[in-house]
Design an enzyme around this catalytic site. Sequence first.
Site, PDB file in Angstrom:
ATOM      1  N   SER A 390       0.788  -1.244   0.000  1.00 33.42           N
ATOM      2  CA  SER A 390       0.000   0.000   0.000  1.00 33.42           C
ATOM      3  C   SER A 390       0.815   1.287   0.000  1.00 33.42           C
ATOM      4  O   SER A 390       0.234   2.372  -0.135  1.00 33.42           O
ATOM      5  CB  SER A 390      -0.929   0.011   1.217  1.00 33.42           C
ATOM      6  OG  SER A 390      -1.825  -1.058   1.168  1.00 33.42           O
ATOM      7  N   SER A 391       2.117   1.214   0.150  1.00 28.23           N
ATOM      8  CA  SER A 391       2.910   2.446   0.170  1.00 28.23           C
ATOM      9  C   SER A 391       2.807   3.219  -1.141  1.00 28.23           C
ATOM     10  O   SER A 391       3.097   4.418  -1.182  1.00 28.23           O
ATOM     11  CB  SER A 391       4.377   2.135   0.483  1.00 28.23           C
ATOM     12  OG  SER A 391       4.898   1.196  -0.428  1.00 28.23           O
TER      13      SER A 391
END
Length: 694
Positions: A390-391
């Site tokens: 998700s970064s």
Amino acid sequence: MSKDIKKKRAQLPFRINILFFAIFLMFSVLILQLGVVQILNGEAHQEEIERTNIDTTSVPVPRGRILDTNGNVIVDNNAMYSITYTPPKGVQAKDRLQLAQKLADYIEMGQEDRLKRITDRDKREYYYLLNQKDVDERLNDIDTSEMDNADVYNHTLELITEEEISDFSDDDMEIIAIKKELDKAYSLTPQVIKNEDVSAEEYATVAENLDKLPGINATTDWDRLYPYDNTLSSILGGITSQEQGIPAEDVQAYLSKGYSRNDRVGTSGIEQQYEDFLRGRKEQIQYETRKNGSIVGTETVVEGKRGKDLVLTIDMEFQEKVDEIVLDEMKKVKQQYPGPNQHLTNAFAVVMDPKTGELLAMSGVNYNKEKNEYNDAAFMALASAYEPGSSVKGASVLAGYESGVISPGQVFFDNPVRIASTPVKKSVSNLGYVTDLEALEKSSNVYMFYIALRMMGENRHPYPDNSTLNASWSEYNNALNDLQNYFNQFGLGVSTGIDFPHESTGVRSNGAPNPGNVLDFTIGQYDTYTTLQLAQYVSTIANDGYRVQPHFLKQVHDPIASFDELGPVYYTKNTQVMNRIDMSQSEIERVQNGFKRVYESGTARGYFQDVDYNPAGKTGTAETSIYDDGKKLADTNSLSLVGYAPFDEPEVAFAIIVPHTGQGNGINGKIGRRILDAYFEVKEEQDEENAVDE
């Protein structure tokens, strides 16, 4: 009758006199000619006899030093004694053997590795030179008419028996080892015979007997010295030894630049990247030799100058702290959670200035399970790619803005998305209605899935359970290509432009995807990226959309005699903006605010909510698996974290990837918190020191 005989007898003395006179004239002319040669041209002919040749050779010089941003030397040169051989023209194998026999009286080639490298052929050639006549006679019964000289020689060596070369003495082996080094030399090019552990006694003895050792010289050499031991070793890189010389595959390229075959060159890392700066200017020596090859005089025609000094952007004090943090946290996790982390072998961190691209630290740790030891693997931060999770959602949201499928403030209902014939797609927990900012703060997967669905032309919301998409395969493919192109603007999936010889750009998936792949892409679980690419991505967001080139080099300085200070600046590496992303400033600022909320009240709050340096960023978890020969061994996670600080005026950005770790250990957050703490602590200490100096 008698009168005729008398007449003939009277004529004989006259003819003999004429003959003697002619001979006398010939001898007179010869003597006169010899006189002319001796008196008039004697000096010229003597000069011809004593005529000498002039040749020039180049002598290598020490490489330039490498320093950190604060002027601390991190790669230096260590002077040492060296015995070299510069072969005269026309030297033969027997001449080298005789020289080796003499030199063996003054030096010892006791290094085990050198003696081990003596081959069966080396021994045969040595035996042949000592017993040439006897061995040549063995060819008498063999037809060599169709062999060339090389074949004849090789066949001759084969006629030497194993027994004849099996009982050489230690002295013989020393001579063979020396001759092996002498044989490597090229005409008028110094070849190192010994530069490891040359004692002062050996150096002095050889120097005193140079007149007996034609071509041999006792001089000083150098080797690379690393004051910080293995810190950053995989980034600094290595060089060849003079024994190795230029790698075979690169010989012609280097020779065209004026190198000699036995020159040392950078083979990896910074040493290879900046070879042209570090190599220096060779000293050129003019040799005067007689026709027999003996050297009668030398003159330095070009003074040598060591290589230029490099100043890197790396802060070694900070670098050591980052290395310690990454290693410490990795050891803790493996000790506290040995089962879930049995496949954890690597952890990486990159720290850079988001505005200038200066790399402040690059760290990587590799765990060798067989040896139970941890090794430096910083280079893998730019060479190994992983799914980050998700970064990367900041890029997904900005791609949604730019493609027009969402607008700032857009709301989606976070509930599992069930597409027909596709595994269920959901967030870690059902979040209900979320805005774009809340999607970043709480890391909503479903919000990103709706961005992907809309880019594929599917606008239904909420999505009807188990429905078939209103999109074709080409629309899936076009959506994925569009997303990849948006990500490329941040440095994800393309070269970062790093000044390093080799860099991975990750794995970009090609071909028609299924709809689930497109959705997975938006949450960082399809294409793979390096830690450096993630650092450039978050720096681009921190820097208001400007993607700058990351770089290790700060300045290049001309060398000077003093080693306590740097010479004049020769070159400065300036900030290079590679592109600006195609998103408006207001949209970028909205994502920045979302990143701030992540650290203040979102998924990273447990690590950063009590700090005073006002950070921002994004966490990431990618579900990955370990395979061996196509068989799945275990399900694991790759944890990531990106961030920057301070939020209003970013001066430091970072990215962390810890692949194949267990769930819930928080190693990415722990490393990130400690790295930012260390950065501001070191900065404060250095600011205080500078204030005192002023």
